[in-house]
Write a protein that holds these residues in place. Structure first.
Motif, PDB file in Angstrom:
ATOM      1  N   UNK A  77       0.796  -1.214   0.000  1.00  0.00           N
ATOM      2  CA  UNK A  77       0.000   0.000   0.000  1.00  0.00           C
ATOM      3  C   UNK A  77       0.830   1.266   0.000  1.00  0.00           C
ATOM      4  N   UNK A  78       2.072   1.176   0.487  1.00  0.00           N
ATOM      5  CA  UNK A  78       2.920   2.362   0.594  1.00  0.00           C
ATOM      6  C   UNK A  78       3.651   2.685  -0.701  1.00  0.00           C
ATOM      7  N   UNK A  79       3.872   1.680  -1.552  1.00  0.00           N
ATOM      8  CA  UNK A  79       4.601   1.942  -2.791  1.00  0.00           C
ATOM      9  C   UNK A  79       5.276   0.696  -3.326  1.00  0.00           C
ATOM     10  N   UNK A  80       6.409   0.871  -3.984  1.00  0.00           N
ATOM     11  CA  UNK A  80       7.162  -0.222  -4.595  1.00  0.00           C
ATOM     12  C   UNK A  80       8.310  -0.626  -3.690  1.00  0.00           C
ATOM     13  N   UNK A  81       8.360  -1.900  -3.357  1.00  0.00           N
ATOM     14  CA  UNK A  81       9.403  -2.372  -2.460  1.00  0.00           C
ATOM     15  C   UNK A  81      10.763  -2.255  -3.136  1.00  0.00           C
ATOM     16  N   UNK A  82      11.670  -1.541  -2.493  1.00  0.00           N
ATOM     17  CA  UNK A  82      12.988  -1.281  -3.069  1.00  0.00           C
ATOM     18  C   UNK A  82      14.107  -1.961  -2.309  1.00  0.00           C
ATOM     19  N   UNK A  83      14.078  -1.903  -0.967  1.00  0.00           N
ATOM     20  CA  UNK A  83      15.211  -2.401  -0.189  1.00  0.00           C
ATOM     21  C   UNK A  83      14.749  -3.001   1.124  1.00  0.00           C
ATOM     22  N   UNK A  84      15.311  -4.171   1.462  1.00  0.00           N
ATOM     23  CA  UNK A  84      14.997  -4.854   2.714  1.00  0.00           C
ATOM     24  C   UNK A  84      16.300  -5.228   3.408  1.00  0.00           C
ATOM     25  N   UNK A  85      16.482  -4.740   4.620  1.00  0.00           N
ATOM     26  CA  UNK A  85      17.604  -5.147   5.464  1.00  0.00           C
ATOM     27  C   UNK A  85      17.022  -5.941   6.628  1.00  0.00           C
ATOM     28  N   UNK A  86      17.226  -7.239   6.591  1.00  0.00           N
ATOM     29  CA  UNK A  86      16.636  -8.120   7.604  1.00  0.00           C
ATOM     30  C   UNK A  86      17.678  -8.423   8.673  1.00  0.00           C
ATOM     31  N   UNK A  87      17.701  -7.562   9.688  1.00  0.00           N
ATOM     32  CA  UNK A  87      18.694  -7.671  10.758  1.00  0.00           C
ATOM     33  C   UNK A  87      18.142  -8.340  12.009  1.00  0.00           C
ATOM     34  N   UNK A  88      16.837  -8.583  12.072  1.00  0.00           N
ATOM     35  CA  UNK A  88      16.237  -9.181  13.265  1.00  0.00           C
ATOM     36  C   UNK A  88      16.806 -10.572  13.502  1.00  0.00           C
ATOM     37  N   UNK A  89      17.121 -10.860  14.740  1.00  0.00           N
ATOM     38  CA  UNK A  89      17.634 -12.180  15.077  1.00  0.00           C
ATOM     39  C   UNK A  89      17.990 -12.241  16.542  1.00  0.00           C
ATOM     40  N   UNK A  90      18.240 -13.461  17.017  1.00  0.00           N
ATOM     41  CA  UNK A  90      18.651 -13.647  18.403  1.00  0.00           C
ATOM     42  C   UNK A  90      19.921 -14.484  18.441  1.00  0.00           C
ATOM     43  N   UNK A  91      20.677 -14.323  19.509  1.00  0.00           N
ATOM     44  CA  UNK A  91      21.974 -14.973  19.641  1.00  0.00           C
ATOM     45  C   UNK A  91      21.926 -16.068  20.713  1.00  0.00           C
ATOM     46  N   UNK A  92      22.993 -16.834  20.876  1.00  0.00           N
ATOM     47  CA  UNK A  92      22.943 -18.030  21.722  1.00  0.00           C
ATOM     48  C   UNK A  92      22.493 -17.825  23.152  1.00  0.00           C
ATOM     49  N   UNK A  93      22.825 -16.705  23.776  1.00  0.00           N
ATOM     50  CA  UNK A  93      22.457 -16.521  25.185  1.00  0.00           C
ATOM     51  C   UNK A  93      21.020 -16.031  25.359  1.00  0.00           C
ATOM     52  N   UNK A  94      20.319 -15.805  24.270  1.00  0.00           N
ATOM     53  CA  UNK A  94      19.004 -15.171  24.359  1.00  0.00           C
ATOM     54  C   UNK A  94      17.833 -16.148  24.373  1.00  0.00           C
ATOM     55  N   UNK A  95      18.062 -17.409  24.000  1.00  0.00           N
ATOM     56  CA  UNK A  95      16.941 -18.342  23.885  1.00  0.00           C
ATOM     57  C   UNK A  95      17.460 -19.766  23.777  1.00  0.00           C
ATOM     58  N   UNK A  96      16.521 -20.720  23.795  1.00  0.00           N
ATOM     59  CA  UNK A  96      16.916 -22.110  23.594  1.00  0.00           C
ATOM     60  C   UNK A  96      17.061 -22.401  22.108  1.00  0.00           C
ATOM     61  N   UNK A  97      17.480 -23.616  21.799  1.00  0.00           N
ATOM     62  CA  UNK A  97      17.837 -23.944  20.423  1.00  0.00           C
ATOM     63  C   UNK A  97      16.659 -23.831  19.480  1.00  0.00           C
ATOM     64  N   UNK A  98      15.466 -24.215  19.929  1.00  0.00           N
ATOM     65  CA  UNK A  98      14.300 -24.153  19.041  1.00  0.00           C
ATOM     66  C   UNK A  98      13.968 -22.709  18.682  1.00  0.00           C
ATOM     67  N   UNK A  99      13.983 -21.854  19.677  1.00  0.00           N
ATOM     68  CA  UNK A  99      13.649 -20.444  19.410  1.00  0.00           C
ATOM     69  C   UNK A  99      14.691 -19.795  18.510  1.00  0.00           C
TER      70      UNK A  99
END
Length: 274
Positions: A77-99
């Protein structure tokens, strides 16, 4: 044409730094983060700084299929998708293996699935992988690789445990496996989106000075040894990662596709050549 950019994990660290860079590359910038308060603060700061893009916070857990559908609808709805930076994530001390698998690999695949119909000529994606698979020596045989390449199967995690063994339940092992899966997924997505003129790459940061990185360093003594082994003699800065991401998403990188770019200050070269 109104161009749209997106940064996940935009509330802090490398995601926030990427948001600052993308704010002058597009007309509308969607800032995605599970923490609504932090991402709203980043959006307010970007708008106050007078960047080109209108910054819009979007509270979302990247494993939420319904939320991702709303994100895709908002993007379209906002326009034409141009750029995606997918930085979301978690590291080893933040969760168990499944998460860890669910957020880092499955979440990447879910985001890609939601945005795939919006890809067009000039669209570019960068998914954050990691240097950890290189350091851990993750190199699956074809049978295990085939399992890793299907993260959206309902039995994916059970199949991974059966294939790799119970050791995968250690978060410090699950993390490099999940991030290796991200790099593999980026290559396959590049093949899928190439025919419409869209590009997909992954980026593997080294040890970067972020809140998440400092949490890992406080709990894993090996982190300091890696910093000491880094030829440049220091940790990286979020802005340095964001600069590479911005190039990868720009028209100047229009033939860069389907690869994993390592940005680690040379530590992998130093450690692996010993």
């Amino acid at each position: 044409m109104t161009t749209v950019g997106m940064v996940t994990g935009a509330g802090r660290g490398m995601g926030e730094a990427c948001a600052v860079r993308l704010a002058d590359m597009v007309d509308v910038l969607l800032l995605v983060d599970r923490d609504a308060a932090s991402v709203e603060k980043v959006a307010e700061g970007l708008d106050a700084a007078g960047h080109r893009a209108a910054a819009e916070p979007f509270a979302l857990d990247v494993t939420d299929r319904d939320g991702l559908a709303r994100l895709a609808d908002r993007t379209a709805g906002a326009g034409t998708l141009r750029a995606v930076a997918h930085a979301a994530g978690i590291s080893p001390t933040m969760a168990d293996w499944r998460r860890i698998f669910e957020v880092d690999l499955v979440g990447t695949a879910l985001l890609a699935e939601a945005l795939r119909p919006l890809a067009t000529e000039g669209t570019a994606h960068v998914y954050f992988s990691s240097m950890s698979p290189l350091l851990a020596g993750v190199d699956p045989d074809p049978a295990v690789g085939a399992i890793l390449d299907e993260p959206l199967r309902e039995d994916f995690l059970d199949r991974m445990r059966e294939a790799v063994g119970p050791g995968i339940e250690q978060s410090t092992l699950a993390y490099p496996w999940a991030k290796h899966g991200v790099a593999r997924f980026a290559r396959k997505e590049a093949v899928r989106l190439g025919p419409v003129g869209a590009r997909v790459c992954s980026l593997a940061p080294g040890i970067i000075d972020t809140p998440q990185g400092r949490q890992e360093a406080a709990r894993q003594t090996s982190m300091q040894r890696l910093v000491e082994a880094t030829p440049l003699g220091r940790t990286g800065r979020s802005e340095e990662i964001a600069s590479v991401v911005a190039f990868m998403l720009s028209d100047e990188a229009s033939f860069l596709n389907g690869i994993d770019v390592l940005v680690d200050g040379g530590v992998c070269a130093a450690v692996r050549d010993r």
